[in-house]
Scaffold this motif. Structure first.
Motif, PDB file in Angstrom:
ATOM      1  N   PHE A 127      25.188  58.241  33.141  1.00 38.74           N
ATOM      2  CA  PHE A 127      25.550  57.738  34.456  1.00 38.74           C
ATOM      3  C   PHE A 127      26.807  56.866  34.407  1.00 38.74           C
ATOM      4  CE2 PHE A 127      20.872  58.056  34.334  1.00 38.74           C
ATOM      5  CZ  PHE A 127      20.737  59.111  35.215  1.00 38.74           C
ATOM      6  N   ALA A 128      27.420  56.779  33.260  1.00 38.55           N
ATOM      7  CA  ALA A 128      28.530  55.848  33.076  1.00 38.55           C
ATOM      8  C   ALA A 128      29.656  56.074  34.080  1.00 38.55           C
ATOM      9  CB  ALA A 128      29.059  55.941  31.649  1.00 38.55           C
ATOM     10  N   GLY A 129      30.020  57.329  34.310  1.00 42.37           N
ATOM     11  CA  GLY A 129      31.121  57.603  35.228  1.00 42.37           C
ATOM     12  C   GLY A 129      30.834  57.081  36.615  1.00 42.37           C
ATOM     13  N   ASP A 130      29.622  57.303  37.090  1.00 42.34           N
ATOM     14  CA  ASP A 130      29.230  56.844  38.412  1.00 42.34           C
ATOM     15  C   ASP A 130      29.199  55.329  38.467  1.00 42.34           C
ATOM     16  OD1 ASP A 130      28.351  57.526  41.059  1.00 42.34           O
ATOM     17  OD2 ASP A 130      26.401  56.711  40.500  1.00 42.34           O
ATOM     18  N   LEU A 131      28.700  54.704  37.401  1.00 42.65           N
ATOM     19  CA  LEU A 131      28.649  53.241  37.364  1.00 42.65           C
ATOM     20  C   LEU A 131      30.044  52.642  37.434  1.00 42.65           C
ATOM     21  CD1 LEU A 131      25.973  52.461  34.646  1.00 42.65           C
ATOM     22  CD2 LEU A 131      25.950  51.676  37.009  1.00 42.65           C
ATOM     23  N   GLN A 132      30.964  53.218  36.664  1.00 37.49           N
ATOM     24  CA  GLN A 132      32.311  52.655  36.617  1.00 37.49           C
ATOM     25  C   GLN A 132      33.034  52.825  37.946  1.00 37.49           C
ATOM     26  OE1 GLN A 132      34.684  53.665  33.237  1.00 37.49           O
ATOM     27  NE2 GLN A 132      32.949  53.651  31.871  1.00 37.49           N
ATOM     28  N   GLU A 133      32.804  53.949  38.641  1.00 38.21           N
ATOM     29  CA  GLU A 133      33.550  54.205  39.873  1.00 38.21           C
ATOM     30  C   GLU A 133      32.927  53.555  41.092  1.00 38.21           C
ATOM     31  OE1 GLU A 133      34.222  58.358  40.394  1.00 38.21           O
ATOM     32  OE2 GLU A 133      34.984  58.592  38.368  1.00 38.21           O
ATOM     33  N   ASN A 134      31.608  53.469  41.125  1.00 38.87           N
ATOM     34  CA  ASN A 134      30.958  53.065  42.365  1.00 38.87           C
ATOM     35  C   ASN A 134      30.275  51.710  42.351  1.00 38.87           C
ATOM     36  OD1 ASN A 134      31.665  55.475  43.614  1.00 38.87           O
ATOM     37  ND2 ASN A 134      29.940  56.521  42.669  1.00 38.87           N
ATOM     38  N   HIS A 135      29.999  51.173  41.211  1.00 38.51           N
ATOM     39  CA  HIS A 135      29.226  49.928  41.258  1.00 38.51           C
ATOM     40  C   HIS A 135      30.140  48.728  41.419  1.00 38.51           C
ATOM     41  CE1 HIS A 135      28.927  47.741  37.277  1.00 38.51           C
ATOM     42  NE2 HIS A 135      28.323  46.868  38.027  1.00 38.51           N
ATOM     43  N   LYS A 136      29.711  47.827  42.280  1.00 41.86           N
ATOM     44  CA  LYS A 136      30.496  46.627  42.587  1.00 41.86           C
ATOM     45  C   LYS A 136      29.612  45.412  42.402  1.00 41.86           C
ATOM     46  CE  LYS A 136      33.501  48.844  45.979  1.00 41.86           C
ATOM     47  NZ  LYS A 136      33.028  50.196  45.671  1.00 41.86           N
ATOM     48  N   ASP A 137      30.242  44.319  41.963  1.00 43.35           N
ATOM     49  CA  ASP A 137      29.534  43.066  41.781  1.00 43.35           C
ATOM     50  C   ASP A 137      30.398  41.934  42.293  1.00 43.35           C
ATOM     51  OD1 ASP A 137      26.950  43.413  40.444  1.00 43.35           O
ATOM     52  OD2 ASP A 137      28.136  44.446  38.927  1.00 43.35           O
ATOM     53  N   SER A 138      29.838  40.755  42.256  1.00 48.40           N
ATOM     54  CA  SER A 138      30.575  39.568  42.686  1.00 48.40           C
ATOM     55  C   SER A 138      30.444  38.499  41.618  1.00 48.40           C
ATOM     56  CB  SER A 138      29.985  39.070  44.009  1.00 48.40           C
ATOM     57  OG  SER A 138      30.658  37.928  44.450  1.00 48.40           O
ATOM     58  N   ALA A 139      31.586  37.998  41.136  1.00 46.37           N
ATOM     59  CA  ALA A 139      31.581  36.951  40.120  1.00 46.37           C
ATOM     60  C   ALA A 139      31.782  35.593  40.784  1.00 46.37           C
ATOM     61  CB  ALA A 139      32.685  37.203  39.099  1.00 46.37           C
ATOM     62  N   VAL A 140      31.100  34.599  40.274  1.00 46.62           N
ATOM     63  CA  VAL A 140      31.214  33.251  40.829  1.00 46.62           C
ATOM     64  C   VAL A 140      32.512  32.592  40.364  1.00 46.62           C
ATOM     65  CG1 VAL A 140      30.140  30.969  40.883  1.00 46.62           C
ATOM     66  CG2 VAL A 140      28.715  33.026  40.935  1.00 46.62           C
ATOM     67  N   GLU A 141      32.884  32.825  39.105  1.00 43.61           N
ATOM     68  CA  GLU A 141      34.089  32.227  38.529  1.00 43.61           C
ATOM     69  C   GLU A 141      34.600  33.129  37.407  1.00 43.61           C
ATOM     70  OE1 GLU A 141      32.810  28.521  36.942  1.00 43.61           O
ATOM     71  OE2 GLU A 141      31.362  29.467  35.596  1.00 43.61           O
ATOM     72  N   SER A 142      35.827  32.895  36.936  1.00 40.33           N
ATOM     73  CA  SER A 142      36.396  33.748  35.890  1.00 40.33           C
ATOM     74  C   SER A 142      35.556  33.705  34.615  1.00 40.33           C
ATOM     75  CB  SER A 142      37.828  33.322  35.592  1.00 40.33           C
ATOM     76  OG  SER A 142      37.862  31.975  35.159  1.00 40.33           O
ATOM     77  N   GLY A 143      34.904  32.578  34.357  1.00 42.04           N
ATOM     78  CA  GLY A 143      34.104  32.437  33.152  1.00 42.04           C
ATOM     79  C   GLY A 143      32.841  33.272  33.153  1.00 42.04           C
ATOM     80  N   SER A 144      32.533  33.892  34.264  1.00 42.63           N
ATOM     81  CA  SER A 144      31.306  34.703  34.316  1.00 42.63           C
ATOM     82  C   SER A 144      31.609  36.189  34.276  1.00 42.63           C
ATOM     83  CB  SER A 144      30.486  34.353  35.560  1.00 42.63           C
ATOM     84  OG  SER A 144      31.229  34.620  36.723  1.00 42.63           O
ATOM     85  N   THR A 145      32.759  36.574  33.729  1.00 47.42           N
ATOM     86  CA  THR A 145      33.114  37.984  33.570  1.00 47.42           C
ATOM     87  C   THR A 145      33.293  38.317  32.089  1.00 47.42           C
ATOM     88  OG1 THR A 145      35.500  37.637  33.732  1.00 47.42           O
ATOM     89  CG2 THR A 145      34.310  38.010  35.797  1.00 47.42           C
TER      90      THR A 145
END
Ligand code: SF4
Length: 69
Positions: free
Chosen positions: A42-60
């Protein structure tokens, strides 16, 4: 190669002198997905379609990291 990606992870196989990342492309996600398996079918689908929200740069984090052998 991504332009101007500065990285201090010197034990990554894509890391170069001057803290340059030499990967053709990199995959970044939030820390809470640090152990997500992007190599699965499922990697291709995950990379193209999944979105997240980071609180700060240190959480990536970089999923392209590959330890030097
Ligand atoms: S692949 Fe990620 S961890 Fe490796 S040098 Fe590039 S930015 Fe750093």
């Amino acid at each position: 190669m991504p332009k101007g990606v500065s990285c201090s992870v010197a034990n990554c196989s894509f890391w170069g002198q001057g803290n340059q990342c030499n990967a053709d492309q990199i995959m970044i996600d939030i820390d809470s997905h640090a152990h997500m398996d992007y190599k699965s079918e499922f990697a291709g689908d995950l990379q193209e379609n999944h979105k997240d929200s980071a609180v700060e740069s240190g959480s990536t984090c970089c999923h392209t990291f590959k330890p030097k052998e």
